[in-house]
Design an enzyme around this catalytic site. Sequence first.
Site, mmCIF file in Angstrom:
data_model
loop_
_atom_site.group_PDB
_atom_site.id
_atom_site.type_symbol
_atom_site.label_atom_id
_atom_site.label_comp_id
_atom_site.label_asym_id
_atom_site.label_seq_id
_atom_site.Cartn_x
_atom_site.Cartn_y
_atom_site.Cartn_z
ATOM 1 N N HIS A 32 0.886 -1.139 0.019
ATOM 2 C CA HIS A 32 0.081 0.003 -0.029
ATOM 3 C C HIS A 32 0.869 1.229 -0.047
ATOM 4 O O HIS A 32 1.788 1.260 0.937
ATOM 5 C CB HIS A 32 -0.828 -0.051 1.134
ATOM 6 N N TYR A 79 3.697 1.902 13.306
ATOM 7 C CA TYR A 79 4.130 2.997 12.360
ATOM 8 C C TYR A 79 3.426 4.159 12.828
ATOM 9 O O TYR A 79 2.106 4.650 13.199
ATOM 10 C CB TYR A 79 3.740 2.618 10.890
#
Length: 453
Positions: free
Chosen positions: A53, A116
């Site tokens: 992605h 993240y």
Amino acid sequence: MVLFDLPVHGDARGWFKENWQREKMTALGLPDFGPVQNNVSFNAEVGVTRGLHAEPWDKWVSVATGRVFGAWVDLREGPGFGTVFTAEIDPSKAIFVPRGVANGFQTLEAGTAYTYLVNDHWSPDASYSFVNLADETVRIPWPIPLDEAEISDKDRAHPRLADAQPVPPRRTLVLGANGQLGRALRAELGEAPHIEYATRADLDITAPGLETARRWGDYGTIINAAAHTAVDAAETPEGRADAWAANVTGVAALARVASSYRLTLVHVSSDYVFDGTADRPYREDDPLCPLGVYGQTKAAGDAIVSAVSRHYIVRTSWVIGEGGNFVRTMASLAERGIDPSVVDDQVGRLTFTQDIARGIRHLLESAAPFGVYNLTGSGEPRSWAQIAARVFELTGHDPARVTPVSTDEYYSGKTGIAPRPGYSVLDLAKIEAAGFASADAGQRLAEYVANGL
């Protein structure tokens, strides 16, 4: 992309690490990317595979527990499109993934927590790009064959690289697109899809709701070439309000947007922030001391923009471009047989809009240190009367037809006139040290007249 080794301190209890430490990491070369959201993906089994992605934001990727094989594919527009990078990530590693680089991973241990930080909030309106985990062109060497891995149906359906949508650069917004400088910026920056030009009708920075007027996370730079520049009108009650609205209130709204989204804000300033009493060219760090309302609003705008962490204040003088200007007026008077009186006690340098646009592009593309830069024409300073005489000469008329007068003589008996700085020469050493060569004002004037004004 930047791969970091993170010190992990362990003992009988377990381990500790600084997963994100802004001061240390930026000192080592990590962009100060300003994360706003933290996400964690927990994966129960070995072989869970996610991706690939590419989102419109930067990511700081690490592992809290377990291990992953990470894979990244560059989906940004440009020659790097399709480039692959892989690395094994455990708690001692972290990686900075730039906007537009597709991110994927495969777990190598059960109970892996993949985390993240991102520098924009997730939004269903954002534009995403994808590439298939099994793409034959990028050929990612997954440790566990994909036919044995746990993959979502959605991830299996991602397109091959040949059909992946390249991620464009962050957008640049030019405000004041119909003005003299706006038109020069269009000529300099061109019509690339990521360059957006806006007039006041398209985006009024003085109107409420600026912070939601665009998806600002898609932008990287705002160039503010819009301003209230009617110097004398600014001395009237109505003009004063208009000048403060455009040059201060609107600029403050832009500064809030730029600060919130970590955008680079380019703002055009003026010699009118000084009173013109200096006996040497003004430097960028000289104290501001404006005379009239226009200069006061420009000084206030400078102070606001200087508080934005990523800013360029481009201070210029005596601007000449498309549309009505002093040079065209003098050429018209010469042609019509009118002999003008022109002030000879205001001294400065002409600055042509093509050079301001060229200088702005240089600052942005060279990533010059943020701050204030003087940007005018170079060469010997001249008075308005000397410039007028030169225009007469260049257009084939007798320069002696221009009569030099003092500012007091010129405006005698007139009301509503703004005070002008007598000395408007700006020091160019800083921008020249940044690698930009200012064009000679006299040469530019000759070219401007020769090309038909």
